[in-house]
Design an enzyme around this catalytic site. Structure first.
Site, PDB file in Angstrom:
ATOM      1  N   ASP A 134      -9.819   5.963   3.021  1.00  0.00           N
ATOM      2  CA  ASP A 134      -9.773   4.800   2.137  1.00  0.00           C
ATOM      3  C   ASP A 134     -10.899   4.878   1.112  1.00  0.00           C
ATOM      4  O   ASP A 134     -10.692   4.605  -0.085  1.00  0.00           O
ATOM      5  CB  ASP A 134      -9.884   3.515   2.957  1.00  0.00           C
ATOM      6  CG  ASP A 134      -9.827   2.275   2.089  1.00  0.00           C
ATOM      7  OD1 ASP A 134      -8.771   2.016   1.482  1.00  0.00           O
ATOM      8  OD2 ASP A 134     -10.851   1.561   2.001  1.00  0.00           O
TER       9      ASP A 134
ATOM     10  N   LYS B  23     -10.881   5.411  -3.229  1.00  0.00           N
ATOM     11  CA  LYS B  23     -11.657   4.605  -4.173  1.00  0.00           C
ATOM     12  C   LYS B  23     -12.564   5.492  -5.029  1.00  0.00           C
ATOM     13  O   LYS B  23     -12.702   5.259  -6.242  1.00  0.00           O
ATOM     14  CB  LYS B  23     -12.466   3.560  -3.412  1.00  0.00           C
ATOM     15  CG  LYS B  23     -11.579   2.523  -2.722  1.00  0.00           C
ATOM     16  CD  LYS B  23     -12.363   1.603  -1.800  1.00  0.00           C
ATOM     17  CE  LYS B  23     -11.432   0.647  -1.072  1.00  0.00           C
ATOM     18  NZ  LYS B  23     -12.137  -0.204  -0.092  1.00  0.00           N
TER      19      LYS B  23
ATOM     20  N   SER C 110       0.855  -1.197   0.000  1.00  0.00           N
ATOM     21  CA  SER C 110       0.000   0.000   0.000  1.00  0.00           C
ATOM     22  C   SER C 110       0.887   1.242   0.000  1.00  0.00           C
ATOM     23  O   SER C 110       0.487   2.304   0.456  1.00  0.00           O
ATOM     24  CB  SER C 110      -0.921  -0.006   1.224  1.00  0.00           C
ATOM     25  OG  SER C 110      -0.147  -0.037   2.420  1.00  0.00           O
TER      26      SER C 110
ATOM     27  N   LYS D 187      -3.871   1.351  -4.179  1.00  0.00           N
ATOM     28  CA  LYS D 187      -4.642   2.503  -4.640  1.00  0.00           C
ATOM     29  C   LYS D 187      -3.798   3.754  -4.879  1.00  0.00           C
ATOM     30  O   LYS D 187      -4.235   4.685  -5.555  1.00  0.00           O
ATOM     31  CB  LYS D 187      -5.740   2.815  -3.609  1.00  0.00           C
ATOM     32  CG  LYS D 187      -6.793   1.750  -3.498  1.00  0.00           C
ATOM     33  CD  LYS D 187      -7.849   2.092  -2.461  1.00  0.00           C
ATOM     34  CE  LYS D 187      -7.395   1.786  -1.054  1.00  0.00           C
ATOM     35  NZ  LYS D 187      -7.235   0.358  -0.782  1.00  0.00           N
TER      36      LYS D 187
ATOM     37  N   VAL E  41     -10.448  -1.157  -6.177  1.00  0.00           N
ATOM     38  CA  VAL E  41     -11.795  -0.797  -5.735  1.00  0.00           C
ATOM     39  C   VAL E  41     -12.630  -2.073  -5.658  1.00  0.00           C
ATOM     40  O   VAL E  41     -12.890  -2.710  -6.676  1.00  0.00           O
ATOM     41  CB  VAL E  41     -12.473   0.203  -6.693  1.00  0.00           C
ATOM     42  CG1 VAL E  41     -13.867   0.580  -6.171  1.00  0.00           C
ATOM     43  CG2 VAL E  41     -11.629   1.453  -6.876  1.00  0.00           C
TER      44      VAL E  41
ATOM     45  N   ALA F  68     -11.903  -5.030  -4.215  1.00  0.00           N
ATOM     46  CA  ALA F  68     -11.172  -6.311  -4.230  1.00  0.00           C
ATOM     47  C   ALA F  68     -11.425  -7.047  -5.541  1.00  0.00           C
ATOM     48  O   ALA F  68     -11.019  -6.590  -6.588  1.00  0.00           O
ATOM     49  CB  ALA F  68     -11.538  -7.144  -3.014  1.00  0.00           C
TER      50      ALA F  68
ATOM     51  N   GLU G  63      -7.952  -3.637 -11.153  1.00  0.00           N
ATOM     52  CA  GLU G  63      -9.324  -3.930 -10.732  1.00  0.00           C
ATOM     53  C   GLU G  63      -9.450  -3.983  -9.211  1.00  0.00           C
ATOM     54  O   GLU G  63     -10.414  -3.497  -8.633  1.00  0.00           O
ATOM     55  CB  GLU G  63      -9.767  -5.270 -11.323  1.00  0.00           C
ATOM     56  CG  GLU G  63     -11.184  -5.689 -10.972  1.00  0.00           C
ATOM     57  CD  GLU G  63     -12.240  -4.858 -11.690  1.00  0.00           C
ATOM     58  OE1 GLU G  63     -12.889  -4.020 -11.025  1.00  0.00           O
ATOM     59  OE2 GLU G  63     -12.402  -5.042 -12.908  1.00  0.00           O
TER      60      GLU G  63
ATOM     61  N   LEU H  14     -14.437  -7.713  -6.934  1.00  0.00           N
ATOM     62  CA  LEU H  14     -15.693  -7.377  -7.605  1.00  0.00           C
ATOM     63  C   LEU H  14     -15.421  -6.689  -8.952  1.00  0.00           C
ATOM     64  O   LEU H  14     -14.488  -5.895  -9.064  1.00  0.00           O
ATOM     65  CB  LEU H  14     -16.544  -6.456  -6.727  1.00  0.00           C
ATOM     66  CG  LEU H  14     -17.037  -7.029  -5.397  1.00  0.00           C
ATOM     67  CD1 LEU H  14     -17.842  -5.973  -4.641  1.00  0.00           C
ATOM     68  CD2 LEU H  14     -17.892  -8.266  -5.632  1.00  0.00           C
TER      69      LEU H  14
END
Length: 368
Positions: free
Chosen positions: A221, A225, A95, A118, A149, A151, A146, A153
């Protein structure tokens, strides 16, 4: 063959190693050859011109990054990977903003980048633009993120499809934090009696929060996103420095020295959160912590908001994420919902991106 090198093999990186080892031993490997050739943590690194064996990867801390491994050096790591030849993807599982700042250098060496980090896409807009520019050619190198944002999904892939097909984004609204989803799904529902501080304590004990829950409750956080979604949607003006973000950490607790002190004093503010919740429930609504991308760029935000009982956000359970895309073609929102956190699902999101890179650059047909 797609060579893979993992930077920061912690929880998510270790889960990815497990998934890639299982893949290498499956029938799928012949058509999607993806193998690990590099690992680097904060202290040691190793790069091989041939894939690491399943036996070594099963005990990678000792057998690959053990005492005989070279000292960690990100620049040398990238040089060694570039020298291997063929298609190589660097997976940044940290991170760290410092690591994210290396993406342009990696791309300039022809290395692909796949990451859940991110920072490269939500920090200074100049870094985002440079990454985008260097990965814009159909011939590569490529960047996939991907898992930044939601994980695993399909959120960014859905947004990219909407944008590339010419749909107009009206609004993207969602519950993007598994931690805050869990807290308000348990605290703000009819009949719930648990105090807010108790909900936070349970979430912390269950591993849903950061070691210091203020890192979840401050909204940053979620802001990152929302920034990523806005930038992918084409809003270059959006950023964590310009986005209105509601920090729900009580002001008196923002500067306390430790997480333990924060947790000890949080019950002092249960009455504040109870009032907010009682007012919402009295109006037939519940509280949810949401991020919003306004298609015009004017009203994007991150805040605690009320939603009526029949709204999809009000029906969310557990720590799931939910994202609603309202567009010209989807005036009734297109909704993506599911587990948006956890090592296994995040590793799945990374793995799915690696498959995309492999299909484009790492198979015999891709090289014709």
């Amino acid at each position: 063959m797609l060579n893979v090198a993992i930077v920061g093999p912690g929880l998510v990186g270790a889960a990815l190693v497990e998934q890639l080892v299982a893949h290498a031993q499956s029938p799928r490997f012949s058509s999607l050859p993806i193998a690990i050739v590099g690992l680097i943590n904060s202290k040691k690194m190793a790069v091989s011109s041939t894939p690491f064996s399943a036996t070594d990867l099963a005990d990678w801390k000792a057998k690959i990054l053990g005492g005989s491994a070279a000292p960690a050096d990100l620049a040398q790591f990238a040089e060694k990977l570039a020298a291997i030849g063929g298609a190589t993807a660097v997976v940044d599982c940290t991170s760290s903003e410092t690591v994210a700042e290396q993406y342009p250098a990696w791309l300039s060496k022809g290395l692909h980048v796949v990451t859940p980090n991110k920072k490269g896409f939500s920090s200074d807009i100049s870094l985002f633009q440079k990454i985008k520019q260097l990965s814009s050619s159909p011939q590569g190198p490529s960047v996939y993120h991907e898992a930044t944002v939601g994980a695993g999904l399909p959120i960014l892939s859905t947004l990219n499809d909407l944008v590339r097909t010419g749909d107009k984004i009206v609004k993207i609204e969602g519950i993007f934090s598994g931690t805050l989803s869990y807290l308000f799904n348990n605290f703000s529902i009819p009949g719930a009696t648990q105090k807010f501080s108790a909900c936070v304590a349970v979430a912390k004990a269950s591993g849903y929060t950061e070691p210091d829950p203020r890192d979840d409750l401050n909204g940053m956080d979620v802001a990152r996103k929302v920034t990523i979604l806005g930038r992918v949607a084409g809003l270059s003006s959006i950023g964590i420095d310009t986005l209105p973000v509601e920090n729900i950490v009580p002001e008196a607790l923002r500067s306390v020295a430790t997480a333990d002190e924060f947790m000890a004093r949080l019950p002092e503010f249960d009455a504040h959160f109870k009032t907010l919740n009682d007012e919402a429930l009295a109006s037939g609504s519940v509280l949810r912590y949401v991020g919003t991308v306004d298609g015009s760029g004017a009203k994007s935000s991150v805040k605690l908001a009320r939603f009526p009982m029949d709204h999809p956000f009000a029906a969310l359970k557990g720590s799931d994420n939910i994202i609603a895309f309202t567009t010209e073609r989807f005036p009734i929102p297109l909704i993506v919902q599911g587990a948006g956190a956890g090592a296994a699902v995040t590793a799945f999101g990374i793995f799915a991106d690696l498959i995309k890179v492999c299909e484009r650059f790492g198979t015999p047909s891709a090289q014709l």
